[in-house]
Design a protein around this motif. Structure first.
Motif, short mmCIF file in Angstrom:
data_model
loop_
_atom_site.label_atom_id
_atom_site.label_comp_id
_atom_site.label_asym_id
_atom_site.label_seq_id
_atom_site.Cartn_x
_atom_site.Cartn_y
_atom_site.Cartn_z
N GLN A 1 5.49 -2.81 14.69
CA GLN A 1 5.23 -1.93 15.81
C GLN A 1 4.64 -2.84 16.90
N TYR B 1 -0.20 7.46 6.90
CA TYR B 1 0.78 6.56 7.52
C TYR B 1 1.83 6.15 6.49
N PHE B 2 1.38 5.67 5.33
CA PHE B 2 2.32 5.11 4.35
C PHE B 2 3.18 6.19 3.72
N PRO C 1 -0.83 -6.24 11.28
CA PRO C 1 -0.97 -5.34 12.44
C PRO C 1 -2.40 -5.25 12.95
N LEU C 2 -3.36 -5.27 12.01
CA LEU C 2 -4.76 -5.19 12.43
C LEU C 2 -5.19 -6.49 13.10
N ARG D 1 -3.89 -6.33 16.64
CA ARG D 1 -4.72 -5.41 17.45
C ARG D 1 -6.06 -6.07 17.75
N ASP E 1 -2.12 5.43 15.19
CA ASP E 1 -1.30 6.20 14.23
C ASP E 1 -1.53 7.71 14.41
N HIS F 1 4.29 -4.43 4.45
CA HIS F 1 2.94 -4.97 4.44
C HIS F 1 2.78 -6.04 3.33
N PRO G 1 -8.60 1.30 15.15
CA PRO G 1 -7.15 1.30 15.34
C PRO G 1 -6.31 1.35 14.06
N TYR G 2 -6.54 2.38 13.26
CA TYR G 2 -5.73 2.72 12.06
C TYR G 2 -6.18 4.13 11.73
N PHE H 1 -4.55 -8.15 7.50
CA PHE H 1 -3.40 -7.26 7.66
C PHE H 1 -2.78 -7.58 9.03
N ASP I 1 5.47 -5.64 9.08
CA ASP I 1 4.02 -5.83 9.19
C ASP I 1 3.50 -6.96 8.32
N LEU J 1 0.85 -1.19 0.00
CA LEU J 1 0.00 0.00 0.00
C LEU J 1 0.89 1.24 0.00
C1 SR1 Z 1 -3.90 -1.57 6.62
S1 SR1 Z 1 -2.75 -1.79 7.87
C2 SR1 Z 1 -2.59 -0.21 8.55
C3 SR1 Z 1 -1.63 -0.20 9.68
O1 SR1 Z 1 -0.34 -0.50 9.24
C4 SR1 Z 1 0.60 0.08 10.14
O2 SR1 Z 1 0.89 -0.87 11.10
C5 SR1 Z 1 -0.08 1.29 10.71
O3 SR1 Z 1 0.10 1.42 12.09
C6 SR1 Z 1 -1.53 1.16 10.29
O4 SR1 Z 1 -2.43 1.31 11.35
#
Ligand code: SR1
Length: 321
Positions: free
Chosen positions: A115, A28-29, A148-149, A152, A230, A78, A203-204, A146, A102, A23
């Protein structure tokens, strides 16, 4: 102690690191890339950047290409495990050093950078619990797949078990090139269907921006608060607007994380030891703290919260940065 001498390949500018992204749009990116580019410049490294722009097959092809072109190192930023792991294995078999941010690389030969996502969720949910007293209807924003998601989400699942007064009344979520506005539409519908909602756990930052927009458009700012993850200068603007419902976010400095990824890759190119699991810790940032500190941008935030900059994670001994 005196700085280590610069390895010859770095001094001559011959190091090429491929950055293969899933992405690239969104605050963020963009910040992450700016940090990666700044670190590459500081280390005299050429960064060869590609993005799948959300197309996983395209990302897999870009990764295959980086392996075939024998980059000195590869950073995978990612991606879904099933689409990137086959080419990551090829990189490992070809002894190309690889940093996976990630995404689970599926091989211990790669360095896995993340993270601390469990802590990100814990910090944001700690704020939600403090504000709600641990009970109330909550809308949750999540998209599976994803890494990180998903991490979380593990924390959210446990949080609901530990806090039976918290009731998830709806789950929404989409990740695409206009995530915030898509989430805003979904959040509006979820809020209208669930008028007792007290909080949205988003949480993003693209989720949190969308949730915030929905709350504002429905005029629910006094009833519904948003807890996110973020941060960016634009996010700080949204959080500190008068009457903003986005009251807390748990975050790293995304550009610092991009820097760490490039440092880790550079260390691997130089044959230095790197911890196989690198983790960047977050900090909780509240609306109150931003307002009290008159913080309007990321530079001011990192001055106020210096722990957001982590020079010791993947420290490069020959570099001043
Ligand atoms: C779609 S994943 C988005 C997350 O990737 C990174 O870890 C950022 O913290 C964001 O929340």
């Amino acid at each position: 102690s005196p700085a280590a001498s610069v390895p010859a390949k770095f001094a001559s500018g011959d190091v090429k690191i491929a950055l293969v992204r899933q992405l690239s749009s969104g605050d963020y990116f963009e910040q992450w890339l700016a940090g990666a580019e700044a670190e590459a410049k500081a280390l005299n490294v050429t960064l060869q950047i590609s993005s799948g722009d959300g197309n996983n097959d395209k990302q897999a092809l870009n990764l295959e290409q980086a392996v075939n072109q024998k980059a000195d190192a590869i950073i995978v930023d990612h991606g879904f495990a099933q689409t990137v792991q086959p080419a990551i294995k090829k990189a490992a078999d070809a002894d190309i050093p690889l940093v996976a941010f990630d995404v689970d690389p599926g091989t211990p030969k790669a360095v896995a950078l993340s993270q601390d996502d469990h802590q990100i969720a814990e910090q944001a949910l700690g704020a939600l619990k403090a504000d709600t007293g641990g009970s109330g209807d909550v809308i949750y924003v999540y998209v599976a797949g994803f890494a990180p998601l998903d991490r979380r989400n593990e924390t959210w699942t446990k949080f609901k078990t530990d806090n039976p007064g918290i009731k998830q009344v709806a789950q929404i979520g989409v990740v695409n090139s206009s995530t915030a506005s898509a989430v805003a539409d979904q959040a509006k519908a979820a809020l209208q269907a669930n008028p007792g909602t007290k909080a949205i756990f988003a949480p993003y930052d693209e989720f949190a921006k969308g949730a915030t927009l929905a709350v504002k458009e429905l005029g629910l700012q006094s009833k519904v608060k948003v807890y996110g993850a973020d941060i960016s200068t634009a996010d700080i603007g949204v959080m500190t607007e008068p009457n903003s419902p986005w009251v807390a976010t748990s975050t790293t400095d995304p550009s610092n994380v991009g820097r760490v990824a490039v440092r880790a890759a550079a260390l691997l190119v130089a044959g230095e030891q790197v911890d196989p699991a690198l983790m960047v810790p977050p900090a909780l940032v509240t609306q109150q703290q931003l307002r009290d500190g008159k913080i309007t941008n990321i530079t001011q935030l990192t001055q106020a919260v210096p722990a957001l900059v982590t020079p010791d994670v993947a420290h490069v001994p020959w570099s001043a940065s």
